[in-house]
Design a protein around this motif. Sequence first.
Motif, short mmCIF file in Angstrom:
data_model
loop_
_atom_site.label_atom_id
_atom_site.label_comp_id
_atom_site.label_asym_id
_atom_site.label_seq_id
_atom_site.Cartn_x
_atom_site.Cartn_y
_atom_site.Cartn_z
N ASP A 106 -97.19 95.37 -22.10
CA ASP A 106 -98.23 95.42 -21.08
C ASP A 106 -97.63 95.55 -19.68
OD1 ASP A 106 -101.01 95.35 -20.59
OD2 ASP A 106 -100.89 93.25 -19.97
N ILE A 107 -96.62 94.74 -19.40
CA ILE A 107 -95.98 94.75 -18.07
C ILE A 107 -95.33 96.09 -17.78
CG2 ILE A 107 -94.06 93.80 -16.73
CD1 ILE A 107 -94.69 91.07 -18.00
N SER A 165 -97.92 89.57 -13.99
CA SER A 165 -96.58 89.89 -13.50
C SER A 165 -96.51 91.24 -12.80
CB SER A 165 -95.59 89.88 -14.67
OG SER A 165 -95.54 88.61 -15.27
N VAL A 166 -97.57 92.03 -12.89
CA VAL A 166 -97.68 93.30 -12.17
C VAL A 166 -98.89 93.21 -11.27
CG1 VAL A 166 -97.99 95.79 -12.39
CG2 VAL A 166 -96.63 94.56 -14.09
N LYS A 167 -98.76 93.66 -10.03
CA LYS A 167 -99.82 93.41 -9.06
C LYS A 167 -100.53 94.65 -8.55
CE LYS A 167 -101.00 90.28 -9.03
NZ LYS A 167 -100.79 89.81 -10.39
N LYS A 168 -99.86 95.76 -8.32
CA LYS A 168 -100.52 96.91 -7.69
C LYS A 168 -101.70 97.42 -8.52
CE LYS A 168 -99.62 101.25 -5.28
NZ LYS A 168 -100.83 101.93 -5.75
N GLU A 180 -103.63 94.26 -18.68
CA GLU A 180 -104.70 95.16 -19.11
C GLU A 180 -106.01 94.42 -19.31
OE1 GLU A 180 -105.19 98.43 -19.45
OE2 GLU A 180 -103.23 98.75 -18.53
N THR A 181 -105.92 93.21 -19.84
CA THR A 181 -107.13 92.40 -20.04
C THR A 181 -107.74 92.01 -18.71
OG1 THR A 181 -106.19 91.53 -22.09
CG2 THR A 181 -108.05 90.34 -21.15
N VAL A 182 -106.90 91.66 -17.74
CA VAL A 182 -107.40 91.30 -16.40
C VAL A 182 -108.16 92.47 -15.79
CG1 VAL A 182 -106.70 90.79 -14.02
CG2 VAL A 182 -105.69 89.53 -15.91
N LYS A 183 -107.62 93.67 -15.93
CA LYS A 183 -108.30 94.84 -15.38
C LYS A 183 -109.69 95.03 -16.00
CE LYS A 183 -105.45 98.45 -15.22
NZ LYS A 183 -104.31 99.29 -15.67
#
Length: 365
Positions: free
Chosen positions: A233-234, A98-101, A73-76
């Motif tokens: 988060d994941i 760890s989640v990419k789409k 969420e922070t990356v987004k």
Amino acid sequence: MGKKVLIVGLGLIGSSLALAIKKEHPNVKIIGLDIQKSSEEFALKRGMIDEIGGKLEDVAPISDVILLCSPVETVKSQLVKLSKLPLQSNVLISDVGSVKKEIVDTANVLGLKNFIGGHPMAGSHKSGVSAGDERLFENAYYILTPQKDTIKEKIEELQTLLSGTKAKFVTLESEEHDKITGMLSHLPHVIAAGLVNQSKEFNEQHQGAKRLAAGGFRDLTRIASSDPRMWTDILLNNKEVLFELIEEWQEVMNGVKKWLKMENQEAIFEFFATAKKTRNQMPVHKEGALPAFYDLFVDVPDIPGVIAEVTGILGKHELSLVNLKILETREDIFGILQLTFKRQGDLKRAMEILRNETSYLCYEE
């Protein structure tokens, strides 16, 4: 000075990437950012980074490469900020989520054309900047999920920068990555946590269960000790995949329940036989979606000081243990000391050292 690499998030993964990059590319200037000032100061003092960045809006525009080592969420949110900054036209951006789409789609919508999703499949029982380890990713799979229009040269540029990780790079579409990690990592974490939570209630009613759970049950559910905030988060960012997987798991459990009611010995036998055959065909001691651990077993006499002797020898040779457990201790016979390592190379070295410096039988299983 060579390229300027900005690492946002100096936890275990971010600090380990900094060390690996620095080792292979000493001329690269690494700028570090973290919400914890103490982490920034630690990284600078230990030579993990060359400079503390201050604010994202100040250092991102002067960076050649930006590595986002934060929760999904922070990356987004960080991608949204980056899309509004005057970045260099050829800047390369990647992450370690760890989640990419969700992340790749966000970058695509924001027009960040040189974004390449990344997921190093490595971890540790330790966390934080002080756990940084340049060997953390050695022989682990490092998944890259570029956008459809990402040019080959940019993928090669990222792999070259990260060559010091000694990881094995694999390129996947982001949706495929999430389906695979959902099955091999995310669902097992959910099941492990569910078993532990169920056992907690059970233990309150059956006091003897807690002591007995210290053996195989504890090993089976080891991954339930993972960071709860990270896994929240994941799961929320891979929920569509998990909806399907959890439904399929529930169908399997309903089948087992049905066979038990019908006393269908053939179906139950086939259930376990298929699982045994499938598991036996899996690669042994290969880094995959779940953290890999390597167990060394040592037959030791049941006498005072023997554990301190073994751990002292390993400590002298700077070998770090993930876990230590006594599997069996009875008077007048040998006990079994289980030593768990993060790397297979450490296990092999420990076995050689103990065989040379003690008379104890050491073996893998």
